[in-house]
Structure formats: structure tokens, C-alpha cells
Design an enzyme around this catalytic site. Sequence first.
Site, PDB file in Angstrom:
ATOM      1  N   SER A   7      21.242  37.976  17.191  1.00  0.00           N
ATOM      2  CA  SER A   7      21.427  36.691  17.858  1.00  0.00           C
ATOM      3  C   SER A   7      20.575  36.640  19.135  1.00  0.00           C
ATOM      4  O   SER A   7      19.359  36.824  19.062  1.00  0.00           O
ATOM      5  CB  SER A   7      22.918  36.474  18.135  1.00  0.00           C
ATOM      6  N   LEU A   8      21.172  36.397  20.295  1.00  0.00           N
ATOM      7  CA  LEU A   8      20.400  36.405  21.534  1.00  0.00           C
ATOM      8  C   LEU A   8      19.603  37.698  21.667  1.00  0.00           C
ATOM      9  O   LEU A   8      18.465  37.704  22.148  1.00  0.00           O
ATOM     10  CB  LEU A   8      21.332  36.239  22.739  1.00  0.00           C
TER      11      LEU A   8
END
Length: 265
Positions: A90-91
Site C-alpha cells: 500500500s503506502l
Amino acid sequence: MKNPWLLRFPPRPGARVRLVCLPGAGSPASLFHPWSTAFPESVEVCAVRLPGRGGRLREAPFRRMEPLADALAEALRAECDRPLALFGHSLGALVAYEVAARLRHMTGDAPTALFVAAHKAPQLGSARVSCHDLPDDELLAFLGRIGGTPPPLLARPEIRRLALPALRADFELDFTYTYRERPPLDIPVSAFGGRADAMVTESELDAWEARTGKAFLARRLPGGHFFLTGPAGPRMLSLMRGALLAPDSPASLTPAQQAGRRRGP
């Protein structure tokens, strides 16, 4: 000297390659602790511990990508005594990409591979999830929809007080991300996604191919945004293990062979 940015699961001084893992927004570094059993002794599994959480709780969390990627790349220079691969969820996928690009220029020896999961390619921009300014209850409801940290855990006042500032900082960091044009990486890139992940489409995952001039692999596996913690996790780890341990890969070479490869002909 101990690197405050990294947790090692466990330390493996004799490892031939180091796999550095970056968690997604609000996820703990301990997410990667079970991975140590998925890789042989030739691979040291490390997790990045960001400021504002765990043993670094007193430090201010980063809210913008540029200073975070600069600081982490500088911290990882000391870890380039052997081949280094990066994984980000994700991030963490965006951070891993930005760090890989910086290490190429800082050390002259790029990471050996980049593995990313559950985020669209950086040239497509941020995930555009403006959660950082939501009221607490709405933020917790969003977390409940995508999985990850159980909302009942964050609903506990003492946990909530400690965790929410870093969580908001992570979402702000992603939301404000701006891609900076640069040449493709000269390392293999593998991109993984969950088939039921409403945050990342198949084409957005495939777009990671533009970020490498080497081999590219894209796989969508059963599960949602946090597919890597479910039944599909072992399949992803198997694909990563195959890439890291393939013949002539850094983890398959002796230290002398690795040194010769770095020196060149």
C-alpha cells in the site's frame, strides 16, 4: 551499530541478501515477523519502523514523501553491504519505489529487486483517499471496510490516542504524494494485488511495468487490500522467494561472487 529504522526478523549476519519491508498506512512493522520462516538463512527479513510508532513513538511522523524517502534512503545506505531488495505494501509501495530511485543515485548500486503490493503505480499519483482529516469514527469505519488493523483495537482509548496521529500522518503522506518523472529503474519489479481490492484496479497494478527497464511480473491474488495476510499470502511469498533465490540471483551467489559482480569486468 543498530539501525533505528530497521527491525530484523531475526538478524542473519551471514545472509547473502537483505529484504527490507515497508508496511502500509497504520500497519505495524511486526506485520512482517512471520515472513522470516518463509525465507532461508540466505535472506535476512527486515521491517522498516517509521517515526511515530513502536519504539519511535516520541518522534514526529512524516507527513510528506520527499523528506521521508530522503531520510530512509540515507539510513539504508549502511545496509548496502550486501544486495538489498525492497518490498512495500500500500503506502509502503510508494515509499519503497522512491527509496529505490534514491539508492540508485546515492550508492551507485541499485537494490536488486522491488516488490510492491496493493497500490497503483506511482506515475498515476496517490490513492486519493482523504482520510487524514476525517473524524475519528469515520476513519475507524474506513479501516473496518478495507481490513488491516481491527477497528475494535483502535477503539480502545489508550491505543487510539497512541496510534491515530501516525495513522493520519500516513494517509496525509499518501494523499499529498506527487510523482516526479525519472527514468525507469534498472531492476526487476513485481507487483501484487488483491482481486477484491476496490482501491487498486488491474490496469493500475499493471502500470508498474513502466517503472522498470528489466523484468516485470504482475499477479492478482484472492483477497482484498490486505490479501497478503490471508490465504493468498503464501503464494505471494513463494513468488518473491523464487525471484530472490533464482539461479544467478544475489542470494544464490557467494560473497566473493557478489563482490566480483559489483566490481564488474
